[in-house]
Design a protein around this motif. Sequence first.
Motif, PDB file in Angstrom:
ATOM      1  N   GLU A  36       0.864  -1.172   0.000  1.00 66.94           N
ATOM      2  CA  GLU A  36       0.000   0.000   0.000  1.00 66.94           C
ATOM      3  C   GLU A  36       0.905   1.227   0.000  1.00 66.94           C
ATOM      4  OE1 GLU A  36      -3.159  -0.327  -0.235  1.00 66.94           O
ATOM      5  OE2 GLU A  36      -3.622  -2.341   0.470  1.00 66.94           O
ATOM      6  N   TYR A  37       0.722   2.099  -0.987  1.00 66.80           N
ATOM      7  CA  TYR A  37       1.618   3.250  -1.132  1.00 66.80           C
ATOM      8  C   TYR A  37       0.781   4.509  -1.290  1.00 66.80           C
ATOM      9  CZ  TYR A  37       5.903   5.724  -2.476  1.00 66.80           C
ATOM     10  OH  TYR A  37       6.986   6.582  -2.530  1.00 66.80           O
ATOM     11  N   THR A  38       0.688   5.286  -0.213  1.00 68.92           N
ATOM     12  CA  THR A  38      -0.067   6.534  -0.222  1.00 68.92           C
ATOM     13  C   THR A  38       0.773   7.640  -0.847  1.00 68.92           C
ATOM     14  OG1 THR A  38      -1.372   5.942   1.722  1.00 68.92           O
ATOM     15  CG2 THR A  38      -1.148   8.285   1.242  1.00 68.92           C
ATOM     16  N   LEU A  39       0.266   8.213  -1.922  1.00 74.74           N
ATOM     17  CA  LEU A  39       1.004   9.261  -2.629  1.00 74.74           C
ATOM     18  C   LEU A  39       0.716  10.627  -2.012  1.00 74.74           C
ATOM     19  CD1 LEU A  39       0.501   7.959  -6.260  1.00 74.74           C
ATOM     20  CD2 LEU A  39       2.721   8.318  -5.151  1.00 74.74           C
ATOM     21  N   ILE A  40       1.793  11.286  -1.564  1.00 74.65           N
ATOM     22  CA  ILE A  40       1.700  12.600  -0.935  1.00 74.65           C
ATOM     23  C   ILE A  40       2.527  13.580  -1.761  1.00 74.65           C
ATOM     24  CG2 ILE A  40       2.061  13.907   1.187  1.00 74.65           C
ATOM     25  CD1 ILE A  40       2.183  11.176   2.664  1.00 74.65           C
ATOM     26  N   ARG A  41       1.882  14.640  -2.183  1.00 76.26           N
ATOM     27  CA  ARG A  41       2.540  15.583  -3.079  1.00 76.26           C
ATOM     28  C   ARG A  41       3.836  16.139  -2.466  1.00 76.26           C
ATOM     29  NH1 ARG A  41      -0.941  20.563  -5.209  1.00 76.26           N
ATOM     30  NH2 ARG A  41      -2.251  18.796  -5.829  1.00 76.26           N
ATOM     31  N   GLY A  42       4.919  16.009  -3.211  1.00 71.27           N
ATOM     32  CA  GLY A  42       6.199  16.562  -2.788  1.00 71.27           C
ATOM     33  C   GLY A  42       6.908  15.784  -1.697  1.00 71.27           C
ATOM     34  N   VAL A  43       6.326  14.657  -1.294  1.00 73.41           N
ATOM     35  CA  VAL A  43       6.918  13.867  -0.214  1.00 73.41           C
ATOM     36  C   VAL A  43       7.453  12.531  -0.721  1.00 73.41           C
ATOM     37  CG1 VAL A  43       6.469  12.685   1.992  1.00 73.41           C
ATOM     38  CG2 VAL A  43       5.470  14.946   1.547  1.00 73.41           C
ATOM     39  N   ASN A  44       6.628  11.812  -1.487  1.00 67.20           N
ATOM     40  CA  ASN A  44       7.038  10.465  -1.915  1.00 67.20           C
ATOM     41  C   ASN A  44       6.588  10.126  -3.329  1.00 67.20           C
ATOM     42  OD1 ASN A  44       4.302  10.209  -1.547  1.00 67.20           O
ATOM     43  ND2 ASN A  44       4.415   8.451  -0.168  1.00 67.20           N
ATOM     44  N   ASP A  45       6.447  11.153  -4.190  1.00 65.87           N
ATOM     45  CA  ASP A  45       5.882  10.922  -5.519  1.00 65.87           C
ATOM     46  C   ASP A  45       6.807  11.320  -6.660  1.00 65.87           C
ATOM     47  OD1 ASP A  45       5.753  13.642  -5.067  1.00 65.87           O
ATOM     48  OD2 ASP A  45       3.657  13.868  -5.667  1.00 65.87           O
ATOM     49  N   SER A  46       8.110  11.319  -6.404  1.00 62.71           N
ATOM     50  CA  SER A  46       9.072  11.713  -7.425  1.00 62.71           C
ATOM     51  C   SER A  46       9.426  10.541  -8.335  1.00 62.71           C
ATOM     52  CB  SER A  46      10.349  12.235  -6.761  1.00 62.71           C
ATOM     53  OG  SER A  46      11.023  11.175  -6.103  1.00 62.71           O
ATOM     54  N   VAL A  47      10.175  10.837  -9.385  1.00 67.29           N
ATOM     55  CA  VAL A  47      10.649   9.787 -10.290  1.00 67.29           C
ATOM     56  C   VAL A  47      11.533   8.798  -9.539  1.00 67.29           C
ATOM     57  CG1 VAL A  47      12.078   9.309 -12.314  1.00 67.29           C
ATOM     58  CG2 VAL A  47      10.487  11.244 -12.336  1.00 67.29           C
ATOM     59  N   SER A  48      12.418   9.310  -8.678  1.00 64.34           N
ATOM     60  CA  SER A  48      13.285   8.409  -7.911  1.00 64.34           C
ATOM     61  C   SER A  48      12.482   7.544  -6.943  1.00 64.34           C
ATOM     62  CB  SER A  48      14.341   9.215  -7.149  1.00 64.34           C
ATOM     63  OG  SER A  48      13.735  10.078  -6.203  1.00 64.34           O
ATOM     64  N   ASP A  49      11.370   8.084  -6.417  1.00 62.23           N
ATOM     65  CA  ASP A  49      10.494   7.276  -5.565  1.00 62.23           C
ATOM     66  C   ASP A  49       9.872   6.137  -6.362  1.00 62.23           C
ATOM     67  OD1 ASP A  49      10.755   8.692  -3.091  1.00 62.23           O
ATOM     68  OD2 ASP A  49       9.433  10.257  -3.894  1.00 62.23           O
ATOM     69  N   ALA A  50       9.446   6.431  -7.582  1.00 59.03           N
ATOM     70  CA  ALA A  50       8.866   5.401  -8.442  1.00 59.03           C
ATOM     71  C   ALA A  50       9.891   4.322  -8.759  1.00 59.03           C
ATOM     72  CB  ALA A  50       8.320   6.027  -9.723  1.00 59.03           C
ATOM     73  N   GLU A  51      11.115   4.737  -9.017  1.00 58.74           N
ATOM     74  CA  GLU A  51      12.172   3.764  -9.322  1.00 58.74           C
ATOM     75  C   GLU A  51      12.480   2.889  -8.109  1.00 58.74           C
ATOM     76  OE1 GLU A  51      15.258   6.359 -10.586  1.00 58.74           O
ATOM     77  OE2 GLU A  51      14.505   6.561 -12.641  1.00 58.74           O
ATOM     78  N   GLY A  52      12.536   3.516  -6.938  1.00 57.07           N
ATOM     79  CA  GLY A  52      12.799   2.750  -5.725  1.00 57.07           C
ATOM     80  C   GLY A  52      11.679   1.780  -5.398  1.00 57.07           C
ATOM     81  N   LEU A  53      10.445   2.230  -5.600  1.00 61.23           N
ATOM     82  CA  LEU A  53       9.292   1.366  -5.341  1.00 61.23           C
ATOM     83  C   LEU A  53       9.273   0.192  -6.323  1.00 61.23           C
ATOM     84  CD1 LEU A  53       6.701   0.750  -3.819  1.00 61.23           C
ATOM     85  CD2 LEU A  53       5.510   2.398  -5.277  1.00 61.23           C
ATOM     86  N   SER A  54       9.614   0.456  -7.568  1.00 60.47           N
ATOM     87  CA  SER A  54       9.673  -0.616  -8.559  1.00 60.47           C
ATOM     88  C   SER A  54      10.672  -1.682  -8.148  1.00 60.47           C
ATOM     89  CB  SER A  54      10.059  -0.053  -9.934  1.00 60.47           C
ATOM     90  OG  SER A  54       9.064   0.803 -10.438  1.00 60.47           O
ATOM     91  N   ALA A  55      11.822  -1.256  -7.678  1.00 57.04           N
ATOM     92  CA  ALA A  55      12.860  -2.212  -7.280  1.00 57.04           C
ATOM     93  C   ALA A  55      12.392  -3.077  -6.112  1.00 57.04           C
ATOM     94  CB  ALA A  55      14.142  -1.467  -6.913  1.00 57.04           C
ATOM     95  N   LEU A  56      11.748  -2.456  -5.132  1.00 55.13           N
ATOM     96  CA  LEU A  56      11.272  -3.211  -3.975  1.00 55.13           C
ATOM     97  C   LEU A  56      10.164  -4.189  -4.380  1.00 55.13           C
ATOM     98  CD1 LEU A  56      11.088  -0.386  -1.264  1.00 55.13           C
ATOM     99  CD2 LEU A  56      12.749  -2.260  -1.384  1.00 55.13           C
ATOM    100  N   ALA A  57       9.238  -3.726  -5.199  1.00 55.60           N
ATOM    101  CA  ALA A  57       8.126  -4.575  -5.605  1.00 55.60           C
ATOM    102  C   ALA A  57       8.600  -5.756  -6.446  1.00 55.60           C
ATOM    103  CB  ALA A  57       7.097  -3.755  -6.378  1.00 55.60           C
ATOM    104  N   LEU A  58       9.504  -5.505  -7.374  1.00 59.44           N
ATOM    105  CA  LEU A  58       9.992  -6.578  -8.234  1.00 59.44           C
ATOM    106  C   LEU A  58      10.776  -7.619  -7.455  1.00 59.44           C
ATOM    107  CD1 LEU A  58      11.043  -4.489 -11.365  1.00 59.44           C
ATOM    108  CD2 LEU A  58       9.112  -6.084 -11.194  1.00 59.44           C
ATOM    109  N   SER A  59      11.448  -7.193  -6.406  1.00 55.98           N
ATOM    110  CA  SER A  59      12.242  -8.135  -5.606  1.00 55.98           C
ATOM    111  C   SER A  59      11.369  -9.149  -4.892  1.00 55.98           C
ATOM    112  CB  SER A  59      13.094  -7.373  -4.585  1.00 55.98           C
ATOM    113  OG  SER A  59      12.300  -6.833  -3.541  1.00 55.98           O
ATOM    114  N   LEU A  60      10.086  -8.807  -4.681  1.00 54.98           N
ATOM    115  CA  LEU A  60       9.157  -9.701  -3.999  1.00 54.98           C
ATOM    116  C   LEU A  60       8.002 -10.158  -4.890  1.00 54.98           C
ATOM    117  CD1 LEU A  60       8.674  -8.039  -0.469  1.00 54.98           C
ATOM    118  CD2 LEU A  60       9.842 -10.175  -0.996  1.00 54.98           C
TER     119      LEU A  60
END
Length: 344
Positions: free
Chosen positions: A257-281
């Motif tokens: 579950e990933y709550t998107l908060i403007r300017g806090v966790n919704d950047s391109v680098s956040d998307a890349e990091g989330l992709s890596a974590l999700a793909l690992s599992l």
Amino acid sequence: MRMTDIKSLTPGELRLYLESFHMPRYRADQIFRWIHVQLARNFDEMTNLPATLRTGLRESFAWNTLRMEDRQISALDGTQKFLFALPDGNFVESVFMRYRFGNSVCISSQVGCRMGCRFCASTLNGWERNLAASEMLEQIYEIRRITGEKISHVVVMGTGEPLDNYDNLVRFLRLLCCEEGMNLSQRSITVSTCGIVPRIRKLAREGLQITLALSLHAVTDERRREIMPVAETYTIEETMSALRFYYETTGRQVTFEYTLIRGVNDSVSDAEGLSALALSLRAHVNLIPVNPVKERGYVETGAEAVQAFKNRLEKSGVNVTIRREMGRDIDGACGQLRRRHILS
């Protein structure tokens, strides 16, 4: 002397208790069915039991009931939010939602919450106590009585951290799914946690087939600590290790579950990091634009930016959805349930 909570007893436990009344096994089965299938409101409704047995039950067992204090219906989507009074004067909120795949109920597991997540209303007034298994069940049962509709899915995502109420949670799950009772499929149940690592590992060993959803909400320890105090105790690496153990032990896909908060966790680098974590599992990602909570200052990511974030995840090969928020206009959406005494 505190009386035993009859609605929290398994069929086997109820049979053992009934032996003290010198009653045959089938009486225990009748009582269990009255409670969990026919949804009796009291012992007097168990009309195929001898009057002497009903009297003995009243004198020997506690009967946890909920009383509906308020009911709100969303003008947007028909979602219904219920405020239930507990026997001790505390209150919990529950939500009934209609989807194409069936009806879903979101229940609370505690009165209040002590996890302290910064974007969530459930923790605002602190933690009061855990709910008994019967009090979790009764949220579902009472909604069924009121609406007259079948429940096909249950999510434990309301007020409280379910794994902070571990023993009652597991008892609730087993009662909800037992063949003699409501017999709900374990695969139709989702339990959400902010990430209590030892309890995730313990849950993996229970032999259950439920869906486990992690409230992740950030992809670095530094940022996660800012919005989720649990991250002070368990790092993302430790949490991912526990989730990997859960996945390998149960064979059940984990959801982030990933709550998107403007300017806090919704950047391109956040998307890349989330992709890596999700793909690992091989995890599923559920994106949730943060819902308004008047005491919090967080602002949701705009619709176009949410879609762009989703597209980046999909291009990386992640299975991702954007949650359809239900009941937002009645404060019934994700992160909006709270500990109340009256509705404002």
